[in-house]
Design an enzyme around this catalytic site. Sequence first.
Site, PDB file in Angstrom:
ATOM      1  N   GLU A  97      -9.736   6.841   3.844  1.00  0.00           N
ATOM      2  CA  GLU A  97     -10.617   5.918   4.549  1.00  0.00           C
ATOM      3  C   GLU A  97      -9.799   4.667   4.837  1.00  0.00           C
ATOM      4  OE1 GLU A  97     -10.387   5.892   1.262  1.00  0.00           O
ATOM      5  OE2 GLU A  97      -9.945   3.754   1.102  1.00  0.00           O
ATOM      6  N   LYS A 107       0.808  -1.227   0.000  1.00  0.00           N
ATOM      7  CA  LYS A 107       0.000   0.000   0.000  1.00  0.00           C
ATOM      8  C   LYS A 107       0.844   1.282   0.000  1.00  0.00           C
ATOM      9  CE  LYS A 107      -4.452  -1.562   1.489  1.00  0.00           C
ATOM     10  NZ  LYS A 107      -4.229  -2.945   1.990  1.00  0.00           N
ATOM     11  N   SER A 132       1.607  -9.902  -0.822  1.00  0.00           N
ATOM     12  CA  SER A 132       1.280  -8.473  -0.712  1.00  0.00           C
ATOM     13  C   SER A 132       1.668  -7.854   0.619  1.00  0.00           C
ATOM     14  CB  SER A 132      -0.219  -8.265  -0.959  1.00  0.00           C
ATOM     15  OG  SER A 132      -0.983  -9.084  -0.087  1.00  0.00           O
TER      16      SER A 132
HETATM   17  C1  LIG Z   1      -5.105  -3.991   1.738  1.00  0.00           C
HETATM   18  C2  LIG Z   1      -4.386  -5.244   1.467  1.00  0.00           C
HETATM   19  C3  LIG Z   1      -4.786  -6.124   0.429  1.00  0.00           C
HETATM   20  C4  LIG Z   1      -6.011  -5.917  -0.401  1.00  0.00           C
HETATM   21  O1  LIG Z   1      -6.045  -4.756  -1.157  1.00  0.00           O
HETATM   22  P1  LIG Z   1      -5.787  -4.716  -2.719  1.00  0.00           P
HETATM   23  O2  LIG Z   1      -6.093  -3.330  -3.087  1.00  0.00           O
HETATM   24  O3  LIG Z   1      -6.728  -5.711  -3.353  1.00  0.00           O
HETATM   25  O4  LIG Z   1      -4.387  -5.099  -2.960  1.00  0.00           O
HETATM   26  C5  LIG Z   1      -4.014  -7.243   0.181  1.00  0.00           C
HETATM   27  N1  LIG Z   1      -2.918  -7.521   0.927  1.00  0.00           N
HETATM   28  C6  LIG Z   1      -2.525  -6.722   1.938  1.00  0.00           C
HETATM   29  C7  LIG Z   1      -1.319  -7.106   2.708  1.00  0.00           C
HETATM   30  C8  LIG Z   1      -3.234  -5.560   2.244  1.00  0.00           C
HETATM   31  O5  LIG Z   1      -2.837  -4.789   3.244  1.00  0.00           O
END
Ligand SMILES: *Cc1c(COP(=O)(O)O)cnc(C)c1O
Length: 394
Positions: free
Chosen positions: A113, A91, A379
């Site tokens: 948000e 993010k 992610s």
């Molecule tokens: C917020 C988040 C997601 C989901 O959000 P996307 O916009 O679909 O990427 C996935 N993995 C992590 C670690 C997150 O913090």
Amino acid sequence: MYMSYHVDENGFYGEFGGAYIPEILHGTLEALREQYQKIIDSEEFLQEYYQLLRDYVGRPSPLYFAKRMSEKYGCQLYLKREDLNHTGAHKINNAIGQILLAKRMGKKRIIAETGAGQHGVATATVCALMGMPCRVYMGALDVERQHINVERMKMLGAEVFPVQSGNKTLKDATNEAIRDWCCHPSDTFYIIGSTVGPHPYPEMVAKLQSVISKEIKFQLQEKIGRDWPDYLIACVGGGSNAAGTIYHYLDDERVKLVLGEAGGKGMETEMTAASLNIGTVGILHGSRIKVMQTDDGQIIEPYSISAGLDYPGTGPMHCNLFETGRAKVYAVNDDEALQAAFELTRLEGIIPALESSHALALLPKLQFKKEDIVVLTVSGRGDKDLATYLKHKK
Ligand SMILES: *Cc1c(COP(=O)(O)O)cnc(C)c1O
């Protein structure tokens, strides 16, 4: 006919997207549309953006060959390590890009948000970095559930505003942020955390996250002598880490795209967030997308064990990838995600975020050839999910 999976000049991906917004925001969005592309393509922006990504975030994130997982699944598995970024997830890539844009557009105040608090923390972080005031809207229920992230945001200097309306979760926080934006359109920049919201946000966020696929290209070239994989795998909440992972390969049909959304307790139950597989078309937060809703258009509160995937819709790019068949999207249930998290931890010594575990849980669902090159985006890191993991420990 050549079909592109990128956004068109009106802000649509096929039938999805657009900008369905209150009249009062029209000028603000118009200005953003006109300026953002020029700014984020400028030499001066790119220099500051890439410098921060390198020195502050720690990019490029490694592309790690996971040997033991590769043996287990009969393929050549590479993990794109977004979990190693500063603040622990992808993010931050987007938050840095948007705050640099906000500065250049002369904005004085940032709003955002947040649901689980991950995007709130990323935004509070870049606001501290740039010395800008920041208000984060968060459902009152989420404020209670995500105490640590609330404290983190406050320590970083952000004001956390608990939202008491509706179910007191993410959807309500987003409504309140949009309300704030309507009242202060000229001095306030709204940093949206995923590939959702009115045009140009989905495309802008995807582009700011596309540093992920840009790196995958040169890292694959370096490691295996060709710059494309056979499979790209990612989890989908709003869609931003997936969009970043696939961005430079969208129109390259050699590359199969496989995405995992949150099945929750199962698509056949009421406790799910599988909006691509079982949602219907509606307007949510300014965009025409697939949404979890009743027949008369009331949003159904989504459910997933993973707070970051717990959004009632999915961004327009992914709706189009799903409907056209360009991406295969599986609903991954809570128990499958948990199992995948424990497996990666034991086989590779990496504790993934629960969201990322929804991507890992796709591996047993796919049939690979031994030589297939598979790139899967981790992610985020699992530290924030430890309490959940402990509760479900076998
Ligand atoms: C917020 C988040 C997601 C989901 O959000 P996307 O916009 O679909 O990427 C996935 N993995 C992590 C670690 C997150 O913090």
